[in-house]
Scaffold this motif. Structure first.
Motif, short mmCIF file in Angstrom:
data_model
loop_
_atom_site.label_atom_id
_atom_site.label_comp_id
_atom_site.label_asym_id
_atom_site.label_seq_id
_atom_site.Cartn_x
_atom_site.Cartn_y
_atom_site.Cartn_z
N TYR A 24 6.75 12.98 -28.30
CA TYR A 24 7.74 13.94 -27.81
C TYR A 24 7.19 14.72 -26.62
N LEU A 25 5.92 15.10 -26.70
CA LEU A 25 5.35 15.86 -25.58
C LEU A 25 5.18 14.98 -24.35
N ALA A 30 13.78 13.15 -27.47
CA ALA A 30 13.62 12.56 -28.80
C ALA A 30 13.90 11.07 -28.81
N GLN A 38 8.00 3.45 -31.55
CA GLN A 38 8.40 2.19 -32.19
C GLN A 38 7.80 0.98 -31.47
N ALA A 100 11.14 26.01 -25.75
CA ALA A 100 10.86 24.58 -25.78
C ALA A 100 11.51 23.88 -24.59
N TYR A 122 -4.63 19.83 -23.62
CA TYR A 122 -4.21 21.10 -24.24
C TYR A 122 -3.48 20.93 -25.57
N VAL A 159 1.94 30.79 -17.33
CA VAL A 159 0.63 30.70 -17.98
C VAL A 159 -0.43 30.99 -16.94
N SER A 163 -6.01 31.36 -19.28
CA SER A 163 -5.59 30.90 -20.61
C SER A 163 -5.55 29.39 -20.70
N THR B 2 1.83 33.13 -23.41
CA THR B 2 1.35 32.66 -22.12
C THR B 2 0.29 31.58 -22.26
N ASP B 3 -0.09 31.24 -23.48
CA ASP B 3 -1.11 30.24 -23.65
C ASP B 3 -0.49 28.85 -23.68
N LEU B 4 -0.99 27.99 -22.80
CA LEU B 4 -0.38 26.65 -22.68
C LEU B 4 -0.46 25.87 -23.98
N GLN B 5 -1.59 26.02 -24.69
CA GLN B 5 -1.77 25.32 -25.96
C GLN B 5 -0.66 25.72 -26.95
N LEU B 7 2.26 27.01 -26.23
CA LEU B 7 3.56 26.54 -25.75
C LEU B 7 3.78 25.07 -26.10
N LEU B 8 2.72 24.27 -25.93
CA LEU B 8 2.85 22.84 -26.22
C LEU B 8 3.06 22.61 -27.72
N THR B 11 6.57 23.52 -28.63
CA THR B 11 7.51 22.51 -28.14
C THR B 11 7.46 21.26 -29.01
N ALA B 12 6.24 20.84 -29.36
CA ALA B 12 6.09 19.65 -30.20
C ALA B 12 6.75 19.89 -31.56
N GLU B 14 9.12 21.87 -32.26
CA GLU B 14 10.58 21.98 -32.11
C GLU B 14 11.23 20.61 -32.01
N GLY B 15 10.58 19.71 -31.25
CA GLY B 15 11.25 18.45 -30.95
C GLY B 15 10.87 17.27 -31.81
N SER B 16 9.67 17.31 -32.40
CA SER B 16 9.18 16.09 -33.04
C SER B 16 9.99 15.68 -34.26
N THR B 18 13.02 15.51 -34.55
CA THR B 18 14.20 14.73 -34.15
C THR B 18 13.84 13.32 -33.68
N VAL B 19 12.53 13.02 -33.64
CA VAL B 19 12.09 11.69 -33.21
C VAL B 19 12.19 10.72 -34.40
N ASP B 20 12.96 9.67 -34.21
CA ASP B 20 13.19 8.71 -35.30
C ASP B 20 12.19 7.55 -35.19
N LEU B 21 11.40 7.34 -36.23
CA LEU B 21 10.42 6.24 -36.20
C LEU B 21 11.05 4.91 -36.63
#
Lengths: 165, 187
Positions: A24-25, A30, A38, A100, A122, A159, A163, B2-5, B7-8, B11-12, B14-16, B18-21
């Protein structure tokens, strides 16, 4: 059940979530992330000999995902340059979702290799040496990608350089 | 935040979900590919057997006494050329092509598989030495990975079109493109 299948099921049961997040990242979407995982799983488990070590299998799948992501992004570059003219990017009022979205949009401005470097550094917490190994390039190249990516993200996400070591 | 880690991670998270395997669909696809791969192995074995028989016949009746050449005795020897990708690693694709390397009249190295010719796209850093009738392909560290006139197994897969970042466009004159992965000699 074929001999590869227990390892396949065990990998998804224990590491499926991590593979989802990674995909996803990398892709920011999605549906594309699903396709990426897959296809990588299919490639790795279609090999003639499959070991049973879940950690090793996960590493193979991640490597396949990364290669495939960078290759496919090259092909999609032209499409992405014009996509914003054709579709509306979804907007969320919820704060969490809005953050997000903002991160996804900011990541989308990076080149495939810059984005891969950012995710590996990161999110996956890999040192520069290992990222260079994963991407098959020099450490200096990785450092340059990270510096360029940080400069772009600093503007868009607020950012700070401090940081983002 | 403000920390990129952070934020990532957010985000992961939030979205992961919804990822269909598509676990079962992928398992079916793997089954199908493995079956197809086994069939290819059987066909490859049959081709090797045919090549061995043909080779034995040639050894007993060597014809005009000249060694086998890559593109036939009438082709003039010109420097061989290859198409290379901008990616240094193997293609990562898993299909199999059993073929013999030849060079055309312009020196462009191709894989001869039955009646069809395939343009091979080698990883970045690969080179070729020799001439169009007898040549060797070397990997990025200078190790010989393939020779002309020898039947080899070429892992990899097809490419849709020639990419601007590749070298050797003059050798991509139509026909199939094959991204080279692993190479092994057929015995």
């Amino acid at each position: 059940m074929a001999d590869w299948e227990p390892a396949f099921r065990a990998l998804l049961a224990s590491r499926g979530g991590a593979l989802r997040s990674y995909a996803y990242l990398l892709t920011g979407d999605a549906s594309t992330a699903g396709d990426l995982v897959q296809e990588a799983l299919t490639r790795v488990f279609s090999r003639r000999r499959i070991g049973g070590d879940v950690n090793e299998l996960e590493a193979y799948v991640r490597r396949a995902m990364l290669n495939q992501y960078i290759d496919s992004r090259r092909r999609l570059r032209r499409w992405n340059a014009t996509r914003h003219l054709l579709v509306d990017v979804p907007h969320h009022d919820d704060d969490r979702l809005a953050v997000a979205d903002e991160v996804r949009r900011a990541l989308a401005t990076l080149s495939p290799k810059q984005r891969a470097c950012v995710v590996l550094r990161y999110y996956e917490d890999l040192p520069v040496t290992e990222i260079a190994g994963e991407l098959g390039c020099a450490e200096g190249t990785v450092k340059r990608h990270l510096a360029d990516a940080r400069a772009k993200l600093a503007t868009q996400l607020g950012v700070t350089e401090e940081s983002t070591p | 935040m403000t920390d990129l880690q952070d934020l990532l991670r957010a985000t992961a998270a939030e979205g992961s979900n919804t990822v269909d395997l598509a676990e079962d669909a992928v398992a079916n696809r793997i089954r199908h590919r493995r079956t197809r791969s086994q069939r290819l192995t059987v066909v490859g074995t049959a081709l090797v057997a045919a090549a061995v028989i043909a080779g034995t016949t040639w050894a007993v009746h060597p014809g005009d006494g000249h060694p086998p050449t890559a593109s036939g005795p009438s082709a003039a020897a010109v420097p061989p050329r290859i198409v290379t990708s901008d990616y240094a690693g193997p293609s990562g694709m898993e299909a199999l092509l059993v073929a013999t390397l030849t060079a055309d009249a312009n020196g462009c190295v191709r894989a001869q598989a039955g009646q069809s010719e395939v343009t091979l796209v080698w990883p970045r850093g690969y080179t070729v030495r020799g001439d169009s009738q007898s040549f060797e392909i070397l990997d990025a560290i200078g190790k010989v990975v393939a020779r002309s006139g020898v039947r080899i197994s070429i892992g990899g897969g097809g490419a849709d079109r020639f990419q601007n970042t590749w070298t050797g466009r003059e050798c991509a004159t139509g026909g199939r493109l094959w991204m080279v992965g692993g190479i092994s000699a057929r015995r």
